[in-house]
Write a protein that holds these residues in place. Structure first.
Motif, short mmCIF file in Angstrom:
data_model
loop_
_atom_site.label_atom_id
_atom_site.label_comp_id
_atom_site.label_asym_id
_atom_site.label_seq_id
_atom_site.Cartn_x
_atom_site.Cartn_y
_atom_site.Cartn_z
N ASP A 126 -17.97 9.06 4.73
CA ASP A 126 -17.94 8.60 3.34
C ASP A 126 -16.69 7.76 3.13
O ASP A 126 -15.92 7.49 4.07
N LYS A 127 -16.51 7.30 1.87
CA LYS A 127 -15.35 6.50 1.46
C LYS A 127 -15.24 5.22 2.30
O LYS A 127 -14.15 4.84 2.75
N LEU A 128 -16.35 4.55 2.48
CA LEU A 128 -16.34 3.31 3.26
C LEU A 128 -15.56 2.20 2.56
O LEU A 128 -14.81 1.46 3.20
N SER A 129 -15.74 2.08 1.26
CA SER A 129 -15.04 1.02 0.52
C SER A 129 -13.53 1.24 0.52
O SER A 129 -12.76 0.28 0.64
N GLU A 130 -13.09 2.50 0.43
CA GLU A 130 -11.66 2.79 0.46
C GLU A 130 -11.07 2.47 1.84
O GLU A 130 -9.95 1.95 1.93
N ILE A 131 -11.80 2.77 2.89
CA ILE A 131 -11.33 2.45 4.24
C ILE A 131 -11.23 0.94 4.42
O ILE A 131 -10.28 0.42 5.03
N LYS A 132 -12.18 0.21 3.88
CA LYS A 132 -12.12 -1.26 3.97
C LYS A 132 -10.90 -1.80 3.25
O LYS A 132 -10.24 -2.74 3.73
N ASP A 133 -10.56 -1.23 2.10
CA ASP A 133 -9.38 -1.67 1.37
C ASP A 133 -8.10 -1.37 2.14
O ASP A 133 -7.13 -2.16 2.09
N VAL A 134 -8.08 -0.26 2.87
CA VAL A 134 -6.91 0.07 3.70
C VAL A 134 -6.74 -0.95 4.81
O VAL A 134 -5.62 -1.38 5.13
N LEU A 135 -7.83 -1.39 5.41
CA LEU A 135 -7.76 -2.35 6.52
C LEU A 135 -7.25 -3.72 6.08
O LEU A 135 -6.67 -4.46 6.88
N LYS A 136 -7.45 -4.07 4.80
CA LYS A 136 -6.98 -5.37 4.32
C LYS A 136 -5.46 -5.49 4.35
O LYS A 136 -4.93 -6.60 4.38
N GLY A 137 -4.76 -4.37 4.32
CA GLY A 137 -3.30 -4.42 4.30
C GLY A 137 -2.67 -4.64 5.66
O GLY A 137 -1.44 -4.73 5.75
N PHE A 138 -3.46 -4.74 6.72
CA PHE A 138 -2.92 -4.90 8.07
C PHE A 138 -3.29 -6.29 8.59
O PHE A 138 -4.46 -6.64 8.67
N SER A 139 -2.26 -7.06 8.93
CA SER A 139 -2.47 -8.41 9.48
C SER A 139 -1.26 -8.78 10.33
O SER A 139 -0.21 -8.13 10.26
N CYS A 140 -1.39 -9.82 11.11
CA CYS A 140 -0.29 -10.30 11.95
C CYS A 140 -0.32 -11.83 11.97
O CYS A 140 -1.38 -12.44 11.88
N GLN A 141 0.86 -12.42 12.11
CA GLN A 141 1.00 -13.87 12.15
C GLN A 141 1.35 -14.28 13.57
O GLN A 141 2.31 -13.77 14.16
N LYS A 142 0.57 -15.21 14.11
CA LYS A 142 0.75 -15.64 15.50
C LYS A 142 0.69 -17.15 15.59
O LYS A 142 0.15 -17.83 14.72
N GLY A 143 1.26 -17.65 16.70
CA GLY A 143 1.26 -19.08 16.95
C GLY A 143 -0.01 -19.55 17.62
O GLY A 143 -0.92 -18.77 17.92
#
Length: 362
Positions: A126-143
């Protein structure tokens, strides 16, 4: 002899490596099988250009939700799911284990079809939408990397670069206007280096590295959602419960209106039908001596309200009459006297002054 031993030693090392790889692969399959039995919902995430440290942080963030991440190549995960779907055979090494835990699951074929590229599987209930919102906060910047495809457009802004005049060839190859100011290359106008979907070449990659620009931001994006044998888009998770309830209420109102207008009774229109019937009964009893329990209370409230309404109407009529009398008493303004009447001339003087002015000489 020594050469033979060295070759033999290499072969032994290869065999050991193969056994280790085989054990790791089977351990991953076991984890995958237990997750498929325990959880019924899976988020298929895209993991291109994402480091291991970010996934470590994601695992910690998803622990409160009870979710489990399984990472690996698509071929390895597909092979594990297919092995889970196949019937156990006596020739298999894990026949005894699979014989007791095997359950037919043909719906897993849909999950295999969406496994493409370097991906990860997030298992939850359950809580699929909440897990998706958590994943949006993780990113990385690369060349940029040579040979890869640009995920977005890349522009260079005007200004000093800090590069020597000898390195103008990079800018000339990309048709970027430059000038030399204080023994440094300065970009005159902003230029577009890469377009979305373009393959990155050596000159673009070298120029971005020299300028120290990391133009691409990669996020952990949800690609598909597997829910009890059904695959759907992750945009469905953005729909909130309030929006769904509003849509259901609107549909119920439309169905009630149709059933009331057509005269076809339904469970939705039953309440409105009973209310309209009760109103008709009360309206009939207002003009006849017959009463029933519910109509008596309504008649009592109406009889109490009538004197008040009559008094309010009288007060309103009195105020209207007073205003009309006040308007009648107001005197209308007297008309202004005509400027040419009463002895005044057109030029602002009287007739005698005009006669005096225009009298003939004696």
């Amino acid at each position: 002899m020594g050469l033979y031993l060295r070759k033999r030693g290499k072969m032994v090392l290869k065999k050991k490596n193969r056994e280790e790889v085989r054990k790791k692969k089977y351990a991953l399959w076991m984890k995958l099988w237990t997750c498929l039995e325990k959880y019924k919902k899976v988020l298929v995430i895209k993991c291109d250009n994402i480091g291991a440290s970010i996934f470590h942080n994601i695992r910690q963030a998803l622990r409160p939700f009870g979710a489990v991440i399984v990472m690996g190549k698509n071929t390895l995960l597909k092979a594990g799911i297919k092995r889970r779907m196949d019937d156990p055979k006596t020739t298999d090494e894990d026949y005894e284990y699979r014989k007791t835990t095997f359950k037919p699951a043909p719906e897993l074929q849909k999950l295999i079809d969406v496994c493409e590229g370097y991906l990860g599987l997030i298992f939850c209930n359950d809580k699929l939408s909440e897990i998706k919102d958590v994943l949006k906060g993780f990113s990385c910047q690369k060349g940029a990397k040579i040979g890869s495809v640009a995920p977005s457009d890349v522009f260079i802004q005007p200004g000093p670069t800090g590069l020597d005049p000898k390195q103008t060839a990079f800018f000339q190859a990309l048709n970027i206007q430059t000038k030399i100011v204080k023994t440094q290359i300065e970009i005159i106008n902003s230029g577009k280096i890469l377009s979305k979907g373009q393959k990155i070449g050596a000159s673009e990659c070298a120029l971005l590295d020299k300028l120290g620009i990391k133009p691409f931001v990669f996020e952990v994006a949800v690609r598909n959602v597997y829910d009890n044998g059904v695959i759907y888009s992750p945009s469905v998770l953005d729909i909130k419960k309030e929006e769904i309830l509003e849509k259901i209420k609107k549909g119920a109102c439309y169905l009630t209106a149709v059933s009331m207008q057509s005269g076809y009774p339904t469970s939705l229109s039953a309440r409105q039908s009973i209310l309209s019937g009760f109103k008709n009964l009360v309206a009939v009893t207002m003009n006849i001596p017959f009463d029933f329990k519910e109509s008596k209370s309504l008649k009592a409230t109406e009889s109490k309200a009538k004197p008040k309404e009559k008094a309010e109407k009288k007060e309103v009529k009195k105020e209207i009459k007073k205003e009309e009398k006040k308007e009648e008493k107001k005197e209308e303004p007297a008309p202004a006297p005509d400027a040419l009447e009463g002895g005044m001339s057109l030029f602002g003087g009287d007739d005698q002054s005009l006669n005096y002015i225009y009298s003939p000489k004696t």
